[in-house]
Design an enzyme around this catalytic site. Structure first.
Site, short mmCIF file in Angstrom:
data_model
loop_
_atom_site.label_atom_id
_atom_site.label_comp_id
_atom_site.label_asym_id
_atom_site.label_seq_id
_atom_site.Cartn_x
_atom_site.Cartn_y
_atom_site.Cartn_z
N ARG A 302 4.48 0.21 1.84
CA ARG A 302 3.93 0.85 0.63
C ARG A 302 4.79 1.88 -0.09
O ARG A 302 5.05 2.03 -1.23
CB ARG A 302 2.29 1.28 1.11
CG ARG A 302 1.56 0.05 1.02
CD ARG A 302 0.08 0.65 1.32
NE ARG A 302 -0.73 -0.52 1.23
CZ ARG A 302 -2.00 -0.44 1.68
NH1 ARG A 302 -2.73 0.73 1.87
NH2 ARG A 302 -2.93 -1.38 1.80
N TYR A 442 1.83 -6.43 -4.90
CA TYR A 442 2.03 -6.81 -3.28
C TYR A 442 1.84 -5.45 -2.71
O TYR A 442 2.04 -4.39 -3.19
CB TYR A 442 3.30 -7.56 -3.13
CG TYR A 442 4.61 -7.30 -3.37
CD1 TYR A 442 5.02 -5.55 -3.68
CD2 TYR A 442 5.55 -8.12 -3.27
CE1 TYR A 442 6.11 -5.39 -3.89
CE2 TYR A 442 7.14 -7.57 -3.56
CZ TYR A 442 7.32 -6.39 -3.82
OH TYR A 442 8.59 -6.15 -4.20
N GLU A 443 1.77 -5.36 -1.22
CA GLU A 443 1.64 -4.37 -0.32
C GLU A 443 0.43 -3.53 -0.67
O GLU A 443 0.33 -2.38 -0.66
CB GLU A 443 2.88 -3.45 -0.17
CG GLU A 443 3.91 -4.30 0.22
CD GLU A 443 3.68 -4.97 1.66
OE1 GLU A 443 2.86 -4.43 2.38
OE2 GLU A 443 4.49 -5.74 1.69
N GLY A 444 -0.61 -4.27 -1.47
CA GLY A 444 -1.81 -3.36 -1.77
C GLY A 444 -1.91 -3.35 -3.32
O GLY A 444 -1.03 -2.47 -3.66
#
Length: 603
Positions: A302, A442-444
């Site tokens: 992140r 992506y990645e949250g």
């Protein structure tokens, strides 16, 4: 125009805002001062400018391809990755005992920025490998570490993160991939994973997949998830590669951007390999603690994705400036005999300044966060470690969410500066816009980052970390007030308003989280943006203060033009970006009613 690493700004931020000299006082980092940083960044700039940046355009035109289960990356990527590994770039921040350079995250962060500015599609492979290394360092067994980490650091092997499944998305409680225990202590893995970055490729001899799965007797939900290490090729006791494991690439995605990065659908247990049915994996750590371990990898990823937002913004800015200087169109509004370069037009200048100021603010905040992470891990005093790690963890969703959201604006402005030519692929401006679009997803997603910032990072501690940062902003305000400088006073005025706006938002969130949780979360993304803008504006104000002091000193070697540009850019950020803070605060403290106003059937 190709990429030129902004080394002067990177070093300024490291020295004066992220306080690298203080990081170099931490145990183990004694040789990681400014001279080391300068040398590492200069070498990194050469590799990224000369080797990776020229491959970026071709990767967009001729992306990775899949044939008979084999992924071929863009021409030039394989050789570039070999050079990347041999240059030691994968191991910049990883321990020397496993072959890394053992440098602080504060130095690794600008290296990651350059890598992604040069070629984001390429950089995604090292990004995921970094996360795999971090997870193994945290929870891997001695055997797993010794067998895998040196090969991951050297670039011989790469790593992936296998979370998402078709039915699960971001809700990992719905993960169905199964892991059955074998008599020899290994596990057989069965299931399907999607959106696996570099899940299959031809740049390394092996791929270490870190896979979330459930054992047969696991509890329901996230409490029953375990983490497994599943290599593409099994590794023999002597370290050589053995049988082909039962994990296969079924397809790769056709995407809006980052096209050269193969995003794979992986099938575990298709009985195509040399090991029988079911991929063979080993448990990382303890059963049912997989999500806890994976969060180490996710947090690293992140932060790195936030840096990607800065990286693509910098690349788009450089491209827009070059075009604006060359493109001649229309007369100067102040009067001229003929057409002028469009950089002379006020609104083009506004767009370029917006791109520049937001990129510099996000860069400063990310580097400061990296420095806090270093102190959080290595400060001798336990309380200092605790405080710095809390600051870093608070900043991670901000760096990820705010930096990626602003990258959409910055890269869009880059297209706008080009005008109609920006909409045409041949100029290259559109690639940065398309590449940036994945970053808030992506990645949250941004909402996931914002929910994390609201719940775990603000409400849980009663806003303690947020209030501590707000207090530091107040210290900067007082320093600005004592200068008697009109530019710094204008910055101080907007910073004070921003601080007050953030203070009111934090107070509202802490209060409403207990009394009306929907109201708190209705303003989560505005809160994330507000936090990024105010903390970014704080860093810009600090930069302006330092620049003013350096100018006043008139010391030998002072780059007056650079320092004046620092102050001017900080002034723009204060007037045009920080000034948005009060509106965002109002949407947080008063906007929940509107968010929830319609019934579901009214949409």
């Amino acid at each position: 125009m190709s990429y030129v690493a902004p080394l002067k700004d990177m070093m300024f931020v490291l020295e004066h805002l992220a306080d690298l000299p203080k990081v170099a006082e931490l145990p183990g980092f004694e040789d990681a001062g400014l001279d080391t940083a300068q040398a590492v960044l200069e070498e990194g700039a050469k590799f990224n400018q000369d080797v990776l940046a020229p491959l970026n355009w071709n990767g967009d035109l001729k992306p990775s391809s899949l044939s008979n289960g084999v992924v071929s990356t863009t021409a030039g990527f394989k050789e570039a990755f070999r050079q990347f590994g041999e240059g030691g770039w994968q191991g910049v921040q990883h321990p020397a005992e496993f072959g890394g350079q053992g440098l602080p995250k504060a130095i690794a962060t600008p290296c990651i920025e350059m890598l992604n500015s040069a070629n984001m599609s390429f950089a995604l492979c090292p990004l995921l490998t970094d996360g795999a290394i971090e997870a193994l360092l945290t929870a891997g067994s001695d055997e797993q570490r010794e067998r895998f980490i040196p090969n991951l650091i050297s670039g011989k092997w790469t790593g992936t993160m296998n979370l998402t499944e078709p039915q699960a998305g971001s809700d990992l409680a719905l993960v169905r991939t199964k892991a059955t225990r074998e008599a020899d202590g290994t596990y057989r893995i069965f299931g399907q994973k999607i959106y696996i970055t570099y899940g299959e490729h031809d740049m390394a001899e092996n791929i270490a997949h870190l896979v979330l799965a459930r054992t047969p007797d696991a509890p329901e939900g996230v409490k029953g998830i375990s983490l497994f290490l599943v290599p593409k090729y099994l590794v023999n006791a002597d370290g050589s590669l053995g049988k082909r494991n039962d994990v296969w690439c079924a397809s790769i995605e056709h995407k809006l951007g980052i096209k050269a990065s193969p995003t794979a659908v992986l099938i575990y247990g298709d009985d195509k390999g040399d090991v029988g049915k079911g991929a063979i994996g080993t448990l990382i750590g303890e059963e049912n603690r997989g999500l806890e371990y994976m969060f180490v990898m996710m947090n690293a990823a992140r932060f790195a994705v936030g840096v990607q937002g800065i990286s693509v913004s910098e690349r788009a800015y450089q491209k827009a400036v070059a075009y604006a200087r060359d493109r001649v169109q229309s007369r100067d509004v102040a009067g001229s005999s003929g057409s002028v370069a469009i950089i002379r037009h006020p609104d083009v200048r506004r767009m370029l300044m917006s791109m520049r100021a937001q990129t510099e603010a996000a860069r400063a905040l990310a580097y400061v966060a990296a420095s806090a992470c270093d102190a959080g891990h290595y400060a001798p005093d336990a309380e200092t470690r605790k405080q710095n790690m809390a600051v870093y963890e608070y900043l991670v969703p901000v760096v990820k969410g705010w930096s990626t959201e602003l990258s959409l604006e910055v890269t869009s402005l880059g297209v706008q500066v080009h005008g109609g030519m920006g909409f045409i692929e041949e100029t290259g401006a559109a690639q940065y816009y398309r590449d940036a679009r994945i970053l808030p997803i992506y990645e949250g997603t941004t909402a996931i980052q914002a929910n994390d910032l609201i719940g775990r990072k603000t409400a849980r501690d009663g806003g303690a970390i947020a209030k501590a940062l707000i207090a530091q902003i107040g210290n900067t305000e007082r320093a600005l007030a004592g200068t008697g400088n009109g530019e710094l006073e204008a910055i101080r005025k907007q910073l004070a308003a921003g601080r007050q706006a953030l203070e009111s938002a934090v107070q509202f969130i802490v209060g409403s989280y207990k009394s009306d949780v929907r109201a708190a979360f209705a303003g989560s993304v505005p809160y994330l943006k507000l936090t990024g803008i105010v903390l970014g504006g704080w860093q810009m104000a600090r930069a302006a203060l330092v620049a003013s002091e350096l100018l006043a000193s008139n010391a030998p070697g002072t780059d007056a033009a650079f320092l004046k540009a620092k102050i001017g850019t900080a002034r723009f950020f204060a007037d045009h970006v920080l000034s948005q803070a009060s509106g965002l605060a109002a949407s947080i403290t008063e906007g929940a009613t509107g968010v929830m106003a319609l019934a579901e059937e009214q949409f």
